[in-house]
Write a protein that holds these residues in place. Structure first.
Motif, PDB file in Angstrom:
ATOM      1  N   SER A 142      -7.065  -6.506   7.834  1.00 14.37           N
ATOM      2  CA  SER A 142      -5.684  -6.021   7.845  1.00 14.37           C
ATOM      3  C   SER A 142      -4.867  -6.659   6.731  1.00 14.37           C
ATOM      4  O   SER A 142      -4.082  -5.982   6.046  1.00 14.37           O
ATOM      5  CB  SER A 142      -5.042  -6.307   9.201  1.00 14.37           C
ATOM      6  OG  SER A 142      -3.713  -5.829   9.261  1.00 14.37           O
ATOM      7  N   ASP A 143      -5.063  -7.960   6.517  1.00 11.84           N
ATOM      8  CA  ASP A 143      -4.343  -8.659   5.445  1.00 11.84           C
ATOM      9  C   ASP A 143      -4.737  -8.119   4.072  1.00 11.84           C
ATOM     10  O   ASP A 143      -3.883  -7.966   3.186  1.00 11.84           O
ATOM     11  CB  ASP A 143      -4.620 -10.163   5.518  1.00 11.84           C
ATOM     12  CG  ASP A 143      -3.984 -10.825   6.733  1.00 11.84           C
ATOM     13  OD1 ASP A 143      -3.071 -10.216   7.331  1.00 11.84           O
ATOM     14  OD2 ASP A 143      -4.408 -11.947   7.081  1.00 11.84           O
ATOM     15  N   VAL A 144      -6.022  -7.833   3.908  1.00 10.59           N
ATOM     16  CA  VAL A 144      -6.500  -7.277   2.634  1.00 10.59           C
ATOM     17  C   VAL A 144      -5.859  -5.913   2.392  1.00 10.59           C
ATOM     18  O   VAL A 144      -5.385  -5.608   1.284  1.00 10.59           O
ATOM     19  CB  VAL A 144      -8.039  -7.150   2.639  1.00 10.59           C
ATOM     20  CG1 VAL A 144      -8.522  -6.352   1.418  1.00 10.59           C
ATOM     21  CG2 VAL A 144      -8.685  -8.520   2.664  1.00 10.59           C
ATOM     22  N   LEU A 145      -5.812  -5.091   3.427  1.00 15.59           N
ATOM     23  CA  LEU A 145      -5.227  -3.756   3.286  1.00 15.59           C
ATOM     24  C   LEU A 145      -3.733  -3.836   2.998  1.00 15.59           C
ATOM     25  O   LEU A 145      -3.190  -3.013   2.250  1.00 15.59           O
ATOM     26  CB  LEU A 145      -5.476  -2.944   4.558  1.00 15.59           C
ATOM     27  CG  LEU A 145      -6.944  -2.635   4.883  1.00 15.59           C
ATOM     28  CD1 LEU A 145      -7.051  -1.862   6.191  1.00 15.59           C
ATOM     29  CD2 LEU A 145      -7.602  -1.850   3.750  1.00 15.59           C
ATOM     30  N   ALA A 146      -3.060  -4.827   3.579  1.00 13.55           N
ATOM     31  CA  ALA A 146      -1.624  -5.000   3.317  1.00 13.55           C
ATOM     32  C   ALA A 146      -1.377  -5.265   1.833  1.00 13.55           C
ATOM     33  O   ALA A 146      -0.415  -4.734   1.251  1.00 13.55           O
ATOM     34  CB  ALA A 146      -1.077  -6.146   4.165  1.00 13.55           C
ATOM     35  N   GLN A 147      -2.242  -6.040   1.228  1.00 15.27           N
ATOM     36  CA  GLN A 147      -2.114  -6.313  -0.205  1.00 15.27           C
ATOM     37  C   GLN A 147      -2.364  -5.048  -1.023  1.00 15.27           C
ATOM     38  O   GLN A 147      -1.612  -4.727  -1.945  1.00 15.27           O
ATOM     39  CB  GLN A 147      -3.103  -7.414  -0.620  1.00 15.27           C
ATOM     40  CG  GLN A 147      -2.781  -8.789  -0.072  1.00 15.27           C
ATOM     41  CD  GLN A 147      -1.485  -9.345  -0.631  1.00 15.27           C
ATOM     42  OE1 GLN A 147      -1.209  -9.240  -1.824  1.00 15.27           O
ATOM     43  NE2 GLN A 147      -0.665  -9.928   0.252  1.00 15.27           N
ATOM     44  N   ILE A 148      -3.403  -4.342  -0.665  1.00 16.03           N
ATOM     45  CA  ILE A 148      -3.752  -3.120  -1.399  1.00 16.03           C
ATOM     46  C   ILE A 148      -2.623  -2.095  -1.327  1.00 16.03           C
ATOM     47  O   ILE A 148      -2.261  -1.475  -2.336  1.00 16.03           O
ATOM     48  CB  ILE A 148      -5.053  -2.515  -0.835  1.00 16.03           C
ATOM     49  CG1 ILE A 148      -6.248  -3.416  -1.165  1.00 16.03           C
ATOM     50  CG2 ILE A 148      -5.289  -1.101  -1.384  1.00 16.03           C
ATOM     51  CD1 ILE A 148      -7.532  -3.017  -0.458  1.00 16.03           C
ATOM     52  N   CYS A 149      -2.051  -1.940  -0.149  1.00 23.42           N
ATOM     53  CA  CYS A 149      -1.082  -0.875   0.067  1.00 23.42           C
ATOM     54  C   CYS A 149       0.321  -1.219  -0.421  1.00 23.42           C
ATOM     55  O   CYS A 149       1.246  -0.401  -0.257  1.00 23.42           O
ATOM     56  CB  CYS A 149      -1.061  -0.481   1.536  1.00 23.42           C
ATOM     57  SG  CYS A 149      -2.583   0.386   2.045  1.00 23.42           S
ATOM     58  N   GLN A 150       0.469  -2.355  -1.044  1.00 24.09           N
ATOM     59  CA  GLN A 150       1.738  -2.639  -1.722  1.00 24.09           C
ATOM     60  C   GLN A 150       1.974  -1.650  -2.853  1.00 24.09           C
ATOM     61  O   GLN A 150       3.109  -1.454  -3.297  1.00 24.09           O
ATOM     62  CB  GLN A 150       1.751  -4.070  -2.254  1.00 24.09           C
ATOM     63  CG  GLN A 150       1.894  -5.129  -1.176  1.00 24.09           C
ATOM     64  CD  GLN A 150       1.935  -6.550  -1.740  1.00 24.09           C
ATOM     65  OE1 GLN A 150       1.798  -6.769  -2.942  1.00 24.09           O
ATOM     66  NE2 GLN A 150       2.121  -7.515  -0.852  1.00 24.09           N
TER      67      GLN A 150
END
Length: 319
Positions: free
Chosen positions: A219-227
């Motif tokens: 989830s944390d990785v996806l949060a970075q990507i979806c910035q």
């Protein structure tokens, strides 16, 4: 000795079986053996070149084929542009189809038309290119039944039957049942096509930080990507993103399914899909075998054959 009534009933049942099964019976892997004998190599070359410039080409083709077949069967209707003069309200403008890539289909169709003018339908190109795209990514090969013809109409309203990344598992299963696909094995096997390709953040970002079935680190990785915004793309399968393999299912076991609809196949307590996910995660052979059978079932959904429909020379418009 059977009575006259029994004999007549048997004959009638046989006639009905022939009539009802006639459309699928006309599909054959050798349909173009004499009219376009090099079809497989032409499509393989064209799609192979497309993959060289866009690694997602195979995944894009199979998605277009699936979206086509889920609306009134595999008839190429998803490829038609708006055409008011002929009463065509395109399926392309509807939400499920707005991100399909039609240029790849045009490229393959042009190559096929150059080799065999006016012979091969757009619906068959979608079916055959789907198989080739899977094989090019390391997946299974199979003989694709061919002989579909192209629809002269579209059904924009029917696109509501295409599974959405925002559907519940119940909704996914109902949409499969609506077209006579199995709501456990076919659903889980065909979802395995998400072992390659990409998805936009807008299709899953609502899960970030809120979904208990999403691994917190992931989830944390996806949060970075979806910035980068809703249209930012990321891999559907983070482990082997461009390979067609069973890792999609092991990702689900680890709560690393990108789309909620994918993760729900494993994380929904009591669902018949959980056992199927576990079976495919444990055996790539079983996944491949089931995927092939489900793809053939998908491709056999209500094809136009014989004198029905037409063979479009341009996939975007009727002849």
């Amino acid at each position: 000795m059977p009575s006259f009534i029994q004999t007549s009933s048997a004959a009638l049942l046989l006639l009905l079986a022939v009539m009802l099964g006639g459309s699928n019976a006309q599909l054959s892997p050798t349909f173009y053996a004499s009219t376009c004998p090099n079809l497989n190599s032409v499509v393989t070359t064209a799609l192979g070149q497309a993959v060289q410039s866009d690694i997602r080409a195979g995944a894009k083709i199979i998605r277009a084929h699936f979206h086509d077949c889920m609306v009134d069967g595999c008839d190429g209707s998803v490829l038609l542009d708006d055409d008011a003069a002929n009463g065509i309200d395109s399926e392309k403008d509807e939400a499920p189809n707005q991100t399909l890539d039609y240029d790849i289909v045009d490229t393959i169709k042009t190559a096929v038309e150059n080799a065999c003018p006016g012979v091969v339908s757009c619906a068959d190109i979608l079916a055959l290119a789907s198989q080739i795209g899977v094989a090019l990514a390391g997946g299974p090969t199979w003989q694709v039944p061919l002989g579909r013809r192209d629809s002269r109409t579209a059904n924009a309203a029917g696109t509501s039957g295409i599974p959405s990344p925002f559907d519940s598992l119940d909704q996914q299963q109902q949409k499969f049942r609506d077209v006579q696909l199995d709501d456990s094995t076919d659903l889980v096997a065909l979802s395995g096509a998400h072992t390659f390709g990409r998805a936009r953040c807008g299709t899953f970002s609502f899960r970030i930080g809120t979904d208990p079935n999403l691994d917190p680190t992931f989830s944390d990785v996806l949060a970075q990507i979806c910035q980068g915004g809703a249209n930012t793309l990321t891999n559907l399968d983070t482990s082997t993103p461009d390979d067609f393999d069973r890792n999609y299912y092991t990702n689900l076991q680890n709560n690393r399914g990108l789309l909620k609809t994918d993760q729900d196949l494993f994380s929904t307590n009591g669902s018949s899909t959980v056992a199927v996910v576990n079976r495919f995660a444990g055996s790539q052979t079983q996944f491949f075998d089931a995927f092939v059978q489900s793809m053939i079932k998908l491709g056999n959904l209500s094809p136009l054959t014989g004198t029905n429909g037409e063979v479009r020379t341009n996939c975007r418009r009727i002849n």
